[in-house]
Design a protein around this motif. Structure first.
Motif, mmCIF file in Angstrom:
data_model
loop_
_atom_site.group_PDB
_atom_site.id
_atom_site.type_symbol
_atom_site.label_atom_id
_atom_site.label_comp_id
_atom_site.label_asym_id
_atom_site.label_seq_id
_atom_site.Cartn_x
_atom_site.Cartn_y
_atom_site.Cartn_z
ATOM 1 N N ILE A 65 17.088 25.485 33.234
ATOM 2 C CA ILE A 65 18.227 24.920 32.514
ATOM 3 C C ILE A 65 19.536 25.246 33.222
ATOM 4 N N SER A 66 19.700 26.506 33.598
ATOM 5 C CA SER A 66 20.900 26.935 34.311
ATOM 6 C C SER A 66 20.594 28.246 35.008
ATOM 7 N N LEU A 67 21.475 28.621 35.901
ATOM 8 C CA LEU A 67 21.299 29.874 36.631
ATOM 9 C C LEU A 67 21.295 31.054 35.676
ATOM 10 N N TYR A 68 22.165 31.015 34.663
ATOM 11 C CA TYR A 68 22.302 32.156 33.771
ATOM 12 C C TYR A 68 21.063 32.348 32.898
ATOM 13 N N TRP A 69 20.514 31.247 32.414
ATOM 14 C CA TRP A 69 19.243 31.348 31.704
ATOM 15 C C TRP A 69 18.148 31.862 32.628
ATOM 16 N N ASN A 70 18.171 31.402 33.875
ATOM 17 C CA ASN A 70 17.175 31.841 34.846
ATOM 18 C C ASN A 70 17.250 33.350 35.052
ATOM 19 N N ILE A 71 18.465 33.864 35.189
ATOM 20 C CA ILE A 71 18.653 35.302 35.417
ATOM 21 C C ILE A 71 18.169 36.107 34.219
ATOM 22 N N ILE A 72 18.553 35.678 33.005
ATOM 23 C CA ILE A 72 18.157 36.409 31.792
ATOM 24 C C ILE A 72 16.639 36.434 31.631
ATOM 25 N N LEU A 73 16.024 35.256 31.746
ATOM 26 C CA LEU A 73 14.581 35.173 31.553
ATOM 27 C C LEU A 73 13.820 35.890 32.664
ATOM 28 N N MET A 74 14.370 35.819 33.892
ATOM 29 C CA MET A 74 13.706 36.499 34.999
ATOM 30 C C MET A 74 13.803 38.016 34.848
ATOM 31 N N PHE A 75 14.960 38.496 34.377
ATOM 32 C CA PHE A 75 15.144 39.927 34.155
ATOM 33 C C PHE A 75 14.147 40.432 33.104
ATOM 34 N N VAL A 76 14.011 39.674 32.011
ATOM 35 C CA VAL A 76 13.057 40.049 30.959
ATOM 36 C C VAL A 76 11.631 40.023 31.498
ATOM 37 N N ALA A 77 11.305 38.974 32.269
ATOM 38 C CA ALA A 77 9.966 38.891 32.863
ATOM 39 C C ALA A 77 9.718 40.065 33.800
ATOM 40 N N GLY A 78 10.731 40.453 34.574
ATOM 41 C CA GLY A 78 10.591 41.606 35.468
ATOM 42 C C GLY A 78 10.306 42.885 34.712
ATOM 43 N N MET A 79 10.983 43.070 33.569
ATOM 44 C CA MET A 79 10.743 44.257 32.747
ATOM 45 C C MET A 79 9.298 44.300 32.248
ATOM 46 N N LEU A 80 8.829 43.162 31.725
ATOM 47 C CA LEU A 80 7.512 43.140 31.085
ATOM 48 C C LEU A 80 6.375 43.088 32.090
ATOM 49 N N VAL A 81 6.610 42.507 33.261
ATOM 50 C CA VAL A 81 5.575 42.451 34.290
ATOM 51 C C VAL A 81 5.469 43.779 35.035
ATOM 52 N N ASN A 82 6.612 44.337 35.428
ATOM 53 C CA ASN A 82 6.604 45.557 36.238
ATOM 54 C C ASN A 82 6.539 46.833 35.416
ATOM 55 N N GLY A 83 6.810 46.742 34.097
ATOM 56 C CA GLY A 83 6.731 47.941 33.252
ATOM 57 C C GLY A 83 5.362 48.577 33.269
ATOM 58 N N PRO A 84 4.288 47.836 32.916
ATOM 59 C CA PRO A 84 2.950 48.435 32.966
ATOM 60 C C PRO A 84 2.495 48.751 34.381
ATOM 61 N N TYR A 85 2.935 47.948 35.338
ATOM 62 C CA TYR A 85 2.621 48.216 36.745
ATOM 63 C C TYR A 85 3.134 49.592 37.150
#
Length: 528
Positions: free
Chosen positions: A405-425
């Protein structure tokens, strides 16, 4: 093999006239192992930075590249443009991208295989010596790859062979540093401590990218030689000052008195030093409850994480929904580049300006710390890891659906995905590995830390190789299929821990019932 006192500490104690306190040694271990593994990642990261120089066609495929469609390169000087896009045989040929992919796959494969053997060796030798050999060897062969620039080497098999040997030396790092930290810190706050300590991966990735990219204008060979020299120098510091365990600094009892009743200061095996420890075999380590489920879980966690890291820029550059959206993204990227990559009034090249993947890394750091803290408070590693992996499924779906949708949505969603993907890792590769390496079934034997860590992370590294490889084939047909694969992988990762989660929940319920019956605090019942 009993760890020996590092010569640097021996000299310091002679000058000071008194032994180092336990607190001082623990701080020294945390700092040294942090920079040790950061230097491993910095040396490993150089290849992705130099890819755009060796094969200009891959400049939008690397881990830290701007999307080519944004034409950020037009902001650079013509001299910079010539240096960055000259190419180097054999990687500048039509199949150059495939050759670089073969080198990456070979590196990851030998790294994963080497991890199993190194962990077995690590429980039988002085970890300080093993790390020193691994770091100096890594530095030597990282520099040897760069030496091809001055020696005018254009043989694919030369670079392939160098990367294979470098991957073998790189495999000495993770099992060794986790075993050393596990030897020095008790279980009570291990999740939080290791969650913060695990930031070394991102620090190494970012610093390695910046250092390698800053040297590109002098010739791509320097981008390998300097990080190679740096990790070798850190290896010498490790040899001089890193105590692999409390026994390496002398009488353990004297140092334990300094910690008082602080649980953080109590090493893993207090009171067990008189027992003659026998190294744990590979099969015996596999039989430790939880090792196989967590190892398989990490396979799928790393599959998701490394696919995201390796393919994120390429995905962004190929998923704009419309021309108008592309123009909007271009304006937002240029605005963001002015905030992030302006250095001395000049813009860094597309091989260095990795704003998006850096933010994904940052999300991973925060996720690792949060996961470690939660697992400490709940005393439930499997429940925490499974909760993160299941939560990553909707996060990946939202990123695929709304990230464009936009860069800012991309950053927010990617940051959240990074937390949830790399947290258990992060949790599994650090605190969980240390927990299992000192499991109660070992009866106080510390000689399984490196082996268990190697089994878990070695299995995970295989997933790290498989994920990007599958994405290369699947993405040619559909990115939706790629994200479906990632969500299925996250689901499997969580399901693999289901038995351990049930056991942890049942144990918690039982402790709460016992506490209610006796009137004691829940923590007292659990400790008993």
């Amino acid at each position: 093999m009993r760890s020996t006192k590092p010569p640097g500490i021996h000299l310091f104690e002679c000058v000071q006239g008194s032994p180092l306190s336990l607190r001082t040694c623990q701080a020294l271990v945390l700092v040294l192992t942090f920079f040790t593994y950061a230097s491993y990642h910095a040396a490993r990261k150089t290849t992705s930075v130099v890819k755009g120089v060796l094969d200009p066609k891959t400049s939008n495929l690397g881990l830290l590249h701007w999307p080519r469609c944004l034409n950020i390169g037009k902001l650079h000087t013509s001299e910079s443009h010539v240096v960055l896009y000259g190419g180097w045989a054999p990687f500048d040929s039509r199949n150059g991208t495939a050759l670089l992919g073969d080198i990456d796959l070979a590196f990851l494969a030998i790294y994963a295989i080497g991890m199993f053997f190194v962990g077995h060796i690590g429980d039988r030798v002085d970890l300080r010596i093993l790390l020193t050999i691994g770091m100096i060897g890594t530095g030597l062969f990282t520099a040897a790859f760069g030496a091809g620039y001055w020696l005018n080497i254009h043989s694919f098999y030369y670079f392939l062979g160098i990367q294979l040997i470098a991957g073998l030396f790189q495999s000495t790092g993770w099992p060794s540093v986790v075993a050393v930290v596990g030897n020095w810190f008790g279980k009570k706050k291990r999740g939080l401590i290791m969650g913060i300590w695990n930031a070394h991966t991102s620090v190494g990735n970012i610093s390695g990218s910046l250092i390698a990219a800053a040297l590109l204008k002098f010739g791509w060979g320097w981008s390998f030689v300097v990080p190679g020299v740096m990790i070798a120098l850190v290896g010498l510091i490790v040899f001089l000052f890193l105590p692999a365990g409390p026994e390496a600094i002398g009488s353990e009892d004297d140092h334990l008195n300094d910690s008082g009743k602080n649980e953080i200061g109590i090493p893993l095996l207090e009171g067990q030093t008189e027992v003659r420890e026998k190294p744990v075999g590979f099969i015996e380590a596999l039989r430790i409850p939880g090792v196989v489920p967590f190892a398989l879980c990490l396979f799928f966690c790393k599959l998701v994480a490394y696919t995201f890291l390796y393919w994120l820029p390429f995905y962004i550059s190929h998923t704009e929904n419309s021309v108008g959206n592309r123009k909007e993204w271009r304006q937002q990227y240029i605005a963001l580049s002015k905030l992030i990559v302006a250095v001395g009034g000049k813009y860094l090249s597309d091989s260095t300006a990795g704003a998006l993947s850096t933010l994904f890394d940052l999300g991973g750091v925060i996720g690792g710390i949060i996961a470690g803290h939660i697992s400490d408070r709940l005393d439930a590693r499997a429940l925490t890891a499974a909760s993160f992996t299941f939560s990553a499924i909707p996060a990946l779906f939202l990123y695929r659906t709304y990230g464009s949708i936009s860069l800012y949505w991309n950053i927010i969603l990617m940051f959240v995905a990074g937390m949830l993907v790399n947290g258990p890792y992060a949790l599994i590769t650090t605190a969980v590995s240390a927990d299992l390496g000192t499991h109660s079934s070992l009866r106080g034997n510390s000689r399984a830390l490196a082996t268990v860590t190697a089994i878990i992370d070695g299995t995970g590294s295989a997933g790290a190789a498989v994920g990007p490889l599958l994405t290369g084939y699947i993405s040619a047909k559909s990115w939706t299929a790629v994200f479906t694969m990632l969500m299925v992988a996250a689901l499997i990762a969580g399901l693999l821990l289901s038995r351990l989660v049930v056991a942890e929940v049942c144990a918690k319920l039982e402790s709460w019932r016992s506490a209610a019956a006796t009137g004691l605090p829940v923590s007292s019942v659990e400790d008993a």
